[in-house]
Design a protein around this motif. Structure first.
Motif, PDB file in Angstrom:
ATOM      1  N   ASP A  46       0.827  -1.211   0.000  1.00 58.04           N
ATOM      2  CA  ASP A  46       0.000   0.000   0.000  1.00 58.04           C
ATOM      3  C   ASP A  46       0.863   1.263   0.000  1.00 58.04           C
ATOM      4  O   ASP A  46       0.467   2.287  -0.565  1.00 58.04           O
ATOM      5  N   PHE A  71      -0.776   7.091  -6.036  1.00 59.82           N
ATOM      6  CA  PHE A  71      -2.079   7.712  -5.807  1.00 59.82           C
ATOM      7  C   PHE A  71      -1.958   9.240  -5.681  1.00 59.82           C
ATOM      8  O   PHE A  71      -2.826   9.985  -6.141  1.00 59.82           O
ATOM      9  N   GLU A  94      -0.348  10.529   5.228  1.00 61.66           N
ATOM     10  CA  GLU A  94      -0.480   9.081   5.039  1.00 61.66           C
ATOM     11  C   GLU A  94       0.878   8.465   4.686  1.00 61.66           C
ATOM     12  O   GLU A  94       1.234   7.403   5.199  1.00 61.66           O
ATOM     13  N   TYR A 125      -3.176  -1.861 -10.744  1.00 58.67           N
ATOM     14  CA  TYR A 125      -3.973  -0.772 -10.163  1.00 58.67           C
ATOM     15  C   TYR A 125      -3.308   0.583 -10.467  1.00 58.67           C
ATOM     16  O   TYR A 125      -3.982   1.541 -10.867  1.00 58.67           O
ATOM     17  N   ILE A 129     -12.139   5.057  -4.471  1.00 53.07           N
ATOM     18  CA  ILE A 129     -10.894   4.546  -3.866  1.00 53.07           C
ATOM     19  C   ILE A 129     -10.856   4.879  -2.371  1.00 53.07           C
ATOM     20  O   ILE A 129     -10.560   4.022  -1.530  1.00 53.07           O
ATOM     21  N   GLU A 130     -11.187   6.123  -2.057  1.00 52.28           N
ATOM     22  CA  GLU A 130     -11.170   6.539  -0.642  1.00 52.28           C
ATOM     23  C   GLU A 130     -12.307   5.866   0.139  1.00 52.28           C
ATOM     24  O   GLU A 130     -12.111   5.429   1.271  1.00 52.28           O
ATOM     25  N   TYR A 179     -11.705   2.215   1.442  1.00 55.86           N
ATOM     26  CA  TYR A 179     -10.895   2.132   2.667  1.00 55.86           C
ATOM     27  C   TYR A 179     -11.689   2.626   3.879  1.00 55.86           C
ATOM     28  O   TYR A 179     -11.629   2.039   4.947  1.00 55.86           O
ATOM     29  N   GLU A 197      -9.673  -2.964  -6.099  1.00 58.96           N
ATOM     30  CA  GLU A 197      -9.565  -3.010  -4.634  1.00 58.96           C
ATOM     31  C   GLU A 197      -9.632  -4.455  -4.134  1.00 58.96           C
ATOM     32  O   GLU A 197      -8.884  -4.838  -3.240  1.00 58.96           O
ATOM     33  N   PHE A 239      -6.434  -6.031  -4.827  1.00 59.70           N
ATOM     34  CA  PHE A 239      -5.418  -5.476  -3.927  1.00 59.70           C
ATOM     35  C   PHE A 239      -5.461  -6.190  -2.572  1.00 59.70           C
ATOM     36  O   PHE A 239      -4.433  -6.602  -2.049  1.00 59.70           O
TER      37      PHE A 239
HETATM   38  C1  NSP Z   1      -5.386   0.335  -2.406  1.00 61.33           C
HETATM   39  C2  NSP Z   1      -5.773   1.561  -1.639  1.00 61.33           C
HETATM   40  N1  NSP Z   1      -7.011   2.072  -1.794  1.00 61.33           N
HETATM   41  C3  NSP Z   1      -7.327   3.205  -1.084  1.00 61.33           C
HETATM   42  C4  NSP Z   1      -6.473   3.808  -0.243  1.00 61.33           C
HETATM   43  C5  NSP Z   1      -6.883   5.008   0.561  1.00 61.33           C
HETATM   44  N2  NSP Z   1      -6.172   6.164   0.226  1.00 61.33           N
HETATM   45  C6  NSP Z   1      -5.221   3.231  -0.118  1.00 61.33           C
HETATM   46  N3  NSP Z   1      -4.297   3.733   0.731  1.00 61.33           N
HETATM   47  N4  NSP Z   1      -4.858   2.082  -0.811  1.00 61.33           N
END
Ligand code: NSP
Length: 271
Positions: free
Chosen positions: A96, A103, A138, A165, A189-190, A193, A260, A263
């Motif tokens: 991540d 990201f 983050e 991804y 995406i947000e 999580y 996701e 992932f």
């Molecule tokens: C795979 C993934 N998806 C979402 C997030 C949230 N920013 C993250 N850190 N990583």
């Protein structure tokens, strides 16, 4: 099936019958029939308008299977019930960190699209800038956690699902991709999580104490509020978008949900 015929009247030896359509016209009058049709059409239009005002919820209902797959993944459920394998957790952490670095660039591209395409009536830039600031924290957070868990970030090799991804994010950074489509993906995406980790913080869960900070990172109320603001921006954009853009945004949402799931799968040794 043919039309239903109604027997109406006998005149002498002649009986008169009408089709159901004709019967309604005779019984309720022509104008009444037109009224009913108008009312029906109005109801359909209202339903479509309501759906368009909250397109996201409409889509989440329509695609609930994959949405639940992404937000209630076995990896998340294992954190929630305390059975999580710490090797899986460390795999996720390292992968991540790599994802989040890609990201950041994606979010920067969304910010540029907002500047070019948005009338900013909903304060889009402020929300996005807040998101960028959160990503700065983050990245630092990942570095601290990695050292806490003994994960050497410089040694991490991105796995296939992660590379796929990141490639998807890059495709969304193209100037051909509209702001509405990109911000839909960003919200999704947000939100995945936020929904996933908030689930681990609910009452009665068995989330291990040393994983609480991870769950708090995305499951806290402030992050929930931020996702809500993003969702409002997306719904406002979609309510005004053309059909083609709406379709592309829906596809982007589905792509995010699939990525996701893949992932999360990586944490368990998936590709
Ligand atoms: C795979 C993934 N998806 C979402 C997030 C949230 N920013 C993250 N850190 N990583």
């Amino acid at each position: 099936m043919g039309p239903t015929f109604y027997f109406i009247k006998s005149i002498g030896t002649h009986s008169i019958s009408f089709s159901s359509k004709l019967y309604k016209q005779v019984r309720f009058g022509r104008s009444n029939n037109r009224e009913q049709r108008k009312e029906k059409m109005q109801a359909k239009k209202t339903r479509e308008e309501v759906e368009k005002i909250n397109m996201i919820d409409t889509w989440l209902k329509k695609h609930s299977l994959i949405y639940v797959g992404a937000t209630r993944h076995p990896f998340i459920l294992s954190i929630r019930d305390g059975t999580v394998n710490l090797t899986s957790f460390k795999t996720w952490l390292g992968q991540d960190y790599i994802f989040v670095r890609a990201f950041v660039s994606f979010v920067a591209s969304v910010l540029i699209k907002a500047w070019k395409e948005s009338d900013d009536s909903g304060g889009d830039m402020e929300v996005l800038l807040g998101g960028m600031a959160a990503l700065n924290d983050e990245i630092q957070w990942f570095k601290n956690e990695a050292s806490k868990w003994g994960v050497q970030l410089s040694d991490i090799v991105p796995q296939k699902a992660n590379k796929d991804y990141c490639r998807f994010l890059e495709s969304l950074m193209s100037s051909e991709v509209k702001y509405t489509v990109a911000i839909t993906a960003f919200w999704a995406i947000e939100a995945v999580y936020q929904q996933s980790f908030a689930h681990c913080l609910e009452d009665g869960t068995n989330t291990p104490s040393d994983l609480q900070v991870t769950c708090q990172r995305w499951g806290n109320d402030g992050f929930g509020q931020y996702c809500h603001s993003l969702k409002q921006i997306v719904n406002r954009r979609l309510a005004k978008a053309l059909d083609d853009e709406i379709k592309k945004a829906e596809v982007a949402l589905l792509d995010v949900l699939e990525h996701e799931v893949e992932f999360w799968n990586m944490s368990d040794g998936g590709a």
